[in-house]
Design a protein around this motif. Sequence first.
Motif, PDB file in Angstrom:
ATOM      1  N   PRO A  68       0.834  -1.199   0.000  1.00 23.62           N
ATOM      2  CA  PRO A  68       0.000   0.000   0.000  1.00 23.62           C
ATOM      3  C   PRO A  68       0.875   1.258   0.000  1.00 23.62           C
ATOM      4  O   PRO A  68       1.895   1.303   0.682  1.00 23.62           O
ATOM      5  N   VAL A  69       0.486   2.239  -0.770  1.00 24.62           N
ATOM      6  CA  VAL A  69       1.228   3.508  -0.839  1.00 24.62           C
ATOM      7  C   VAL A  69       0.251   4.623  -0.522  1.00 24.62           C
ATOM      8  O   VAL A  69      -0.728   4.805  -1.225  1.00 24.62           O
TER       9      VAL A  69
ATOM     10  N   MET B 184      -3.025   4.180  -2.842  1.00 26.74           N
ATOM     11  CA  MET B 184      -3.078   3.097  -3.814  1.00 26.74           C
ATOM     12  C   MET B 184      -2.395   1.841  -3.277  1.00 26.74           C
ATOM     13  O   MET B 184      -1.734   1.880  -2.242  1.00 26.74           O
ATOM     14  N   ILE B 185      -2.582   0.752  -4.000  1.00 25.12           N
ATOM     15  CA  ILE B 185      -1.880  -0.490  -3.663  1.00 25.12           C
ATOM     16  C   ILE B 185      -1.101  -0.935  -4.890  1.00 25.12           C
ATOM     17  O   ILE B 185      -1.655  -0.970  -5.992  1.00 25.12           O
ATOM     18  N   ILE B 186       0.168  -1.237  -4.687  1.00 29.77           N
ATOM     19  CA  ILE B 186       0.890  -1.944  -5.738  1.00 29.77           C
ATOM     20  C   ILE B 186       0.848  -3.416  -5.372  1.00 29.77           C
ATOM     21  O   ILE B 186       1.271  -3.805  -4.278  1.00 29.77           O
TER      22      ILE B 186
ATOM     23  N   GLY C  64       4.984   8.345  -0.788  1.00 32.27           N
ATOM     24  CA  GLY C  64       4.636   8.293   0.625  1.00 32.27           C
ATOM     25  C   GLY C  64       5.577   9.141   1.479  1.00 32.27           C
ATOM     26  O   GLY C  64       5.483   9.124   2.698  1.00 32.27           O
ATOM     27  N   GLY C  65       6.508   9.828   0.847  1.00 26.50           N
ATOM     28  CA  GLY C  65       7.400  10.707   1.592  1.00 26.50           C
ATOM     29  C   GLY C  65       8.739  10.043   1.859  1.00 26.50           C
ATOM     30  O   GLY C  65       9.772  10.683   1.872  1.00 26.50           O
ATOM     31  N   SER C  66       8.734   8.717   2.097  1.00 22.51           N
ATOM     32  CA  SER C  66       9.966   8.010   2.417  1.00 22.51           C
ATOM     33  C   SER C  66       9.731   6.511   2.312  1.00 22.51           C
ATOM     34  O   SER C  66       8.634   6.023   2.570  1.00 22.51           O
TER      35      SER C  66
ATOM     36  N   LEU D 186       6.657   2.647   4.107  1.00 27.01           N
ATOM     37  CA  LEU D 186       5.910   1.646   3.324  1.00 27.01           C
ATOM     38  C   LEU D 186       5.964   0.217   3.855  1.00 27.01           C
ATOM     39  O   LEU D 186       7.002  -0.431   3.812  1.00 27.01           O
ATOM     40  N   PRO D 187       4.815  -0.298   4.290  1.00 22.15           N
ATOM     41  CA  PRO D 187       4.740  -1.673   4.769  1.00 22.15           C
ATOM     42  C   PRO D 187       4.419  -2.615   3.621  1.00 22.15           C
ATOM     43  O   PRO D 187       4.148  -2.172   2.498  1.00 22.15           O
TER      44      PRO D 187
END
Length: 364
Positions: free
Chosen positions: A107-108, A130-132, A257-259, A263-264
């Motif tokens: 997820p982003v 969004m989701i990749i 996402g900034g960084s 991101l999980p």
Amino acid sequence: MKFTIAVLPGDGVGPEVIGEAVKALEAVGHKHGHAFEMRHGRIGGNAIDEFGTALPPETLALAKGSDAVLFGAVGGPKWDSPNATVRPEDGILGIRKELGLFANIRPVKAYPQLVNASPLKPNVVKGVDMIILRELTGGLYFGKPKRRWTTSRGRRGVDTMLYTEKEIARILRVGFDLARGRRKKLASVDKFNVLATGRLWREIATELGREYPDVELEHILVDNAAMQLVRNPARFDVMVAENTFGDILSDEAAVLGGSMGMLPSASLSDLPSAGKRAKGVGLYEPIHGTAPDIAGKGIANPMAAILSAAMMLRYSFGLDREAAAIEAAVEGVLAEGYRTQDIAGDGGQVVSTSKMGEVIVGRI
Ligand code: IPM
Ligand code: MG
């Protein structure tokens, strides 16, 4: 409820950020009355040092015997010789394959508090959610032949991009299902104009699309997808891609996402329906990697690891409320102005890895 978690911190900043994610899980367990039994194992470079292999059989058995895996990161300059016969990365690739984790959900989200932390303009990243979805056990990573050799005319190497209909259909189905639970838009990434696997991918996506008339399906070439991700990312809902494309696009998307530290990810062998538990053993990891330049300094951002723990609660344990509690705690500390150095672009109070973990646990 009671769950067992295999904790595999790995190398670099892995142990630092996973330590904070464990604390967050314990806090949630304490608050909501669940017991999480944490069993630690070695993987990656430190496993090579101790056992001569990146994925010791004990670690694999530990993972298989647990309800979920919390994974840090593997690799580092120490093990990076191009001629090495064992590599830390074999640890994560092996465990993905062994557990059948074909669906990688990344997820982003552009947190409103961090729109100024991204190197992209705030009006570009604003509203991104969004989701990749990356195929994780096929394609160039695993196709055979895969080797290098020397001929009388010089050195050669080969990797093979191989996909079966079954592999493509199952990841696309996860994409359609994820989109169904969101804004109902699926962008299917391929290289239809050049690759045979790309043409197969597009054909199967079109066929499956007929079963999901409520989901708007868009085909997008991977090079164009890379451009649209920094040009107009907010238009994407779920983006699905084969293994290598998904690897590359998800690092690119991390900038939104900034960084990378935000991101999980979840790697699954099946997608649970809402409120249910996944059947297989899911693996949860921050996508930032080992970050050798800052390892051991206590300054890494633990939020990606902590948000990965939230994904574990949601997908593997069916604990939606508890997952939401962690996510709300992360948003809360961002709103309060706490920042690790990677997201300090717009000011705020810069804190260490453990302090960030502590304030998040405080909010849980
Ligand atoms: C990732 C990483 C891994 C991958 C590496 C560490 C093998 O880049 O999870 O994105 O390429 O899959
Ligand atoms: Mg990657």
